[in-house]
Design a protein around this motif. Structure first.
Motif, short mmCIF file in Angstrom:
data_model
loop_
_atom_site.label_atom_id
_atom_site.label_comp_id
_atom_site.label_asym_id
_atom_site.label_seq_id
_atom_site.Cartn_x
_atom_site.Cartn_y
_atom_site.Cartn_z
N THR A 572 1.09 -1.45 0.01
CA THR A 572 0.19 -0.20 0.06
C THR A 572 0.75 0.82 0.09
N LYS A 573 2.05 1.24 -0.47
CA LYS A 573 2.72 2.03 -0.59
C LYS A 573 3.02 3.27 0.75
N LYS A 574 3.05 2.94 2.29
CA LYS A 574 3.17 2.95 3.85
C LYS A 574 4.67 2.52 4.22
N LEU A 575 5.18 1.81 3.71
CA LEU A 575 6.57 1.26 3.82
C LEU A 575 7.56 0.98 2.38
N HIS A 576 8.75 1.35 2.19
CA HIS A 576 9.02 0.87 1.02
C HIS A 576 9.93 0.19 1.08
N LEU A 577 10.55 -0.54 -0.04
CA LEU A 577 10.59 -2.09 -0.12
C LEU A 577 12.08 -2.36 0.26
N SER A 578 12.94 -1.32 0.87
CA SER A 578 13.71 -1.69 1.97
C SER A 578 14.10 -1.62 3.28
N PHE A 579 12.30 -1.18 3.75
CA PHE A 579 12.14 -2.06 5.02
C PHE A 579 12.57 -3.56 5.31
N TYR A 580 11.26 -3.79 4.55
CA TYR A 580 11.60 -5.53 3.66
C TYR A 580 12.49 -6.37 4.11
N VAL A 581 13.62 -5.78 3.16
CA VAL A 581 15.18 -5.89 3.17
C VAL A 581 16.32 -5.99 4.43
N LEU A 582 15.72 -4.97 5.41
CA LEU A 582 15.90 -4.60 6.58
C LEU A 582 15.98 -5.76 7.65
N HIS A 583 14.19 -5.71 6.93
CA HIS A 583 14.17 -7.37 7.99
C HIS A 583 14.98 -8.42 7.90
N LEU A 584 15.26 -8.84 6.28
CA LEU A 584 15.96 -10.04 6.16
C LEU A 584 17.29 -10.14 7.50
N LEU A 585 17.52 -8.51 8.01
CA LEU A 585 19.04 -8.87 8.29
C LEU A 585 18.74 -9.99 9.59
N GLN A 586 17.55 -10.50 9.97
CA GLN A 586 17.55 -11.48 10.88
C GLN A 586 17.76 -13.28 10.81
N TRP A 587 18.86 -13.09 9.96
CA TRP A 587 19.08 -14.33 8.85
C TRP A 587 20.46 -14.54 9.20
N ILE A 588 21.02 -12.99 9.85
CA ILE A 588 22.56 -13.33 10.32
C ILE A 588 22.87 -13.78 11.76
N PRO A 589 22.20 -13.54 12.15
CA PRO A 589 22.21 -14.27 13.48
C PRO A 589 21.15 -15.67 13.79
N PHE A 590 20.37 -15.07 13.20
CA PHE A 590 20.09 -16.84 13.22
C PHE A 590 21.01 -18.27 12.56
#
Length: 743
Positions: A572-590
């Motif tokens: 809905t264009k309230k957040l940029h796609l880069s925010f979801y990419v930031l969310h993928l950082l959790q895989w580093i500690p995982f």
């Protein structure tokens, strides 16, 4: 009739008391005679023994060069520990005194109440007037003091309590005569109470009674409240308190009574804080400084004479410094004067003189550590105040560290006890500090009052955790207690909440889904940091396992639950796609936790841990691929529903089949049966889903593609498992043959 009954009761009590007193005197005389006989008998036997030994002595004393030597000395004194008397608890004398004199204290209290009720009864009957009432009170108090005077030689503690009760009667009589009967003015009442205080202090010194001077101080400090008319005359009040404290200082120096100084400090600090809160003014700074000098001299009495600091001295040094700084900084902050850091720096300079004195003497003992801790703490407070931190929170947090540091250097448990008392207050003050985020606008990132205050608390907490790590002073054993574990958990919780609130405040204008996702992402990385530094932080193995469980729960929640609103906000264009990419950082500690931390931890002590790890991996991979697919092929919300349904029917069985194959492969390779069970359970779930639901929702092309892909994957997996089994069998056979050859 009631009066007659009362008189009869008094007569009966007098007769009973007289009989008991006669019997007690008779017993005392008999005991005295027995003691005289017992003391006389050993003296006679000793004379006879000396005569016999003199007659039987053959060898002169000069020839007897041989003396009996203890066995420990013959052996060189090695491996012998000289027993040292156990150190008594600081409360033991207090409890001993209360146990021995409880009846006396209750008795004098009851007597004072009885006299009060009698006077009230006489007043109600109009037997005596106002002046006569006051006269009865003063005469009764004086009479009780005289009785205590005659009893002081044989019954010291009893006489002290009796005399204290008489002084209490005098105080209350003067108060009632002024407040209720208006027999004299406020000035006369004040002079009267001051004279009572002076007389009681002189009696205390004359009788050498520490109990009596405590009564005197309580009365002296309570006198201003007794004669108060509600009009605040603080300069006059603190001139009186200063004179009282100087008298206290002189008596404590002459008799070396520590409790006197503590009583005076508690009352004086309470008065100063009340004045500071009620009417902050520059004049109160003068009395703060005077009181600081008085109690500093009191604390340094033994240090100046003998070069030592007792536990009581160290405590009053710490409390006098911090209470004075707190009051003075509050005055400057309220009145808006600058610079407020002048007071902690002045006190730091005073303590620096003593620190350099210890340094010059090449002495690094307890006194050196105490002064070093005070100087460091006061300078730290100055820095904290310069950054506009919350006053009470910063001072209390730094004081907890000072108390633990002194406990570490001296070994006196009283400092650790005061740390336990002060730590909850720091937590309450920290919670109050966090409330400053509510309704605040335009706070800078990091450099804002709440977070700077939290930073000082965090630094203090980290030092506290380091000091608590070794529980003994000389012992290497680490004994975990309930309170220390609780403090550790609360400390890490405070650090977590401090950073979380700071992050949440600065992203508060973003959509709620983004705030929740950022909070979960921070929580994941916070747990990851704790696990990463688990050895330097001395986190126990069972706690590590709990943290890993919690880590997987947060990973699962962030991937499965909180990411769905994020996808909606991106579409809905309230957040940029880069925010979801930031969310993928959790895989580093995982990935790091699974590959490096878990193998070296106690996580796999329970079988259920394999299932939790597998479940977290299955849910996270499935949801992450689902979300990525939906974002790639969808442009709006309606298309996302179609993409989600297509993914669940076509791709999800394939993903589960691949994951199941990986689990079975890992189970065979590492001989872990739980992974095999997880793999076959996942295949069974996939088959049920495929044949029970998905196959009826597909079109022909999708159905054919899914069956072909799944068939190929299953065949390849089966072929790989067969090869792996053959490899394992060959390795076992070779090992058996080599063992036979060796035999």
């Amino acid at each position: 009739m009631n009066e007659l009954v009362a008189v009869i009761i008094l007569i009966v009590i007098f007769i009973i008391f007289n009989n008991l007193n006669t019997k007690i005197r008779r017993l005392e005389k008999e005991i005295s005679d027995l003691n005289h006989k017992i003391n006389k008998a050993p003296a006679q036997s000793e004379v006879i023994h000396q005569k016999i030994s003199a007659e039987e002595t053959i060898v002169p004393q000069q020839v007897q060069s041989h003396q009996t030597v203890p066995e420990a000395i013959k052996n060189g004194g090695e491996n012998e520990e000289i027993p040292t008397p156990a150190q008594k608890d600081w409360l033991t004398p207090v409890f001993d005194f209360l146990k021995q004199n409880a009846l006396t204290i209750i008795g004098i209290f009851t007597l004072v109440l009885g006299i009060g009720y009698f006077v009230k009864y006489a007043i109600d009957k109009n037997w005596i007037g106002k002046t006569a009432r006051a006269g009865i009170g003063f005469c009764t108090g004086a009479g009780i003091i005289i009785i205590g005077h005659f009893l002081r030689k044989n019954y010291t503690a009893f006489a002290s309590i009796i005399t204290g009760g008489g002084i209490t009667v005098l105080y209350f009589t003067a108060t009632i005569a002024f407040r209720e009967y208006h027999l004299f003015t406020q000035n006369t009442a004040f002079v009267t109470t001051a004279l009572i205080t002076a007389a009681s202090i002189i009696l205390s010194y004359y009788y050498k009674s520490e109990v009596l001077i405590i009564f005197s101080l309580i009365g002296g400090f309570s006198a201003p409240l007794m004669i108060s008319t509600g009009q605040s005359n603080y300069p006059f009040l603190f001139i009186y308190l200063t004179l009282l404290n100087i008298g206290m200082l002189v008596v404590s120096f002459l008799q070396h009574w520590k409790s006197v100084g503590w009583a005076a400090y508690i009352f004086t600090t309470a008065y100063l804080f009340y004045w500071t809160n009620e009417s902050p003014e520059l004049l109160s700074i003068t009395f703060y400084m005077i009181s600081y000098v008085i109690f500093y001299l009191f604390a340094l009495h033994d240090y100046i004479r003998k070069g030592i600091l007792s536990t009581s001295d160290i405590l009053i040094l710490a409390f006098a410094n911090f209470s004075s700084v707190l009051g003075l900084l509050y005055i400057f902050d309220t009145l808006g004067y600058e610079p407020p850091i002048i007071f902690p720096l002045i006190f730091a300079a005073v303590n620096s003189i003593l620190l350099f004195r210890e340094y010059g003497r090449k002495n690094s003992g307890a006194a050196y550590s105490v002064f070093a801790g005070l100087v460091t703490s006061l300078i730290t407070i100055a820095v904290a105040i310069q950054f506009k931190t919350h006053l009470i929170t910063s001072i209390w947090a730094i004081e907890t560290t000072l108390l633990l540091f002194i406990w570490k250097k001296t070994g006196h448990k009283i400092f650790k006890t005061f740390f336990y008392i002060l730590f909850p207050l720091v937590m309450i003050a920290q919670i109050v500090t966090w409330t400053e985020y509510l309704g605040a606008t335009n706070f800078n990132i990091i450099f804002n009052p709440p977070f700077i205050t939290s930073s000082f608390t965090i630094i203090s907490i980290m030092i506290n955790l380091y000091l608590l790590r070794n529980k003994g002073i000389d012992s290497q054993e680490k004994v975990n207690t309930f309170f220390e574990d609780l403090i550790t958990v609360i400390s890490y919780g405070v650090i977590y909440i401090s950073f979380l609130l700071e992050i949440t405040y600065h992203v508060s204008e973003m959509p709620w889904s983004a705030i929740v996702s950022i909070g979960l992402l921070f929580s994941i990385f916070y747990l990851f940091v704790l696990l990463l530094f688990r050895k330097p932080l001395s986190i126990r193995g069972d706690i590590q396992a709990i943290l890993i469980y919690l880590f997987f729960v947060l990973i699962t929640l962030n991937t499965s639950v909180s990411t769905l609103p994020v996808i909606t906000a991106v579409l809905t264009k309230k957040l940029h796609l880069s925010f979801y990419v930031l969310h993928l950082l959790q895989w580093i500690p995982f990935i790091y936790v699974c590959s490096r931390i878990i193998p070296s931890s106690e996580f796999h002590k329970a079988r259920i841990s394999y299932w939790i790890l597998s479940l977290a991996l299955i849910i996270s991979v499935s949801c992450e691929l689902h979300h990525s697919y939906v974002l790639m092929v969808s442009n709006d919300i309606p298309h996302s529903y179609e993409a989600s349904a297509h993914f669940n029917i076509l791709y999800l069985p394939i993903i589960w089949t691949v994951l199941a194959s990986i689990f079975i492969y890992m189970g065979l390779k590492k001989n872990i049966q739980e992974y095999n069970k997880v793999g076959f359970a996942l295949i069974g779930l996939m088959v049920l889903k495929l044949y029970g639901y998905d196959v009826w929702q597909m079109d022909n092309i999708s159905r054919i593609s899914a069956f072909i892909a799944l068939g190929i994957i299953l065949l390849l997996s089966s072929f790989a498992f067969q090869r792996l089994k053959n490899i394992i069998r060959n390795m076992v056979d070779k090992k058996g043959k080599s063992e036979e050859t060796t035999d």
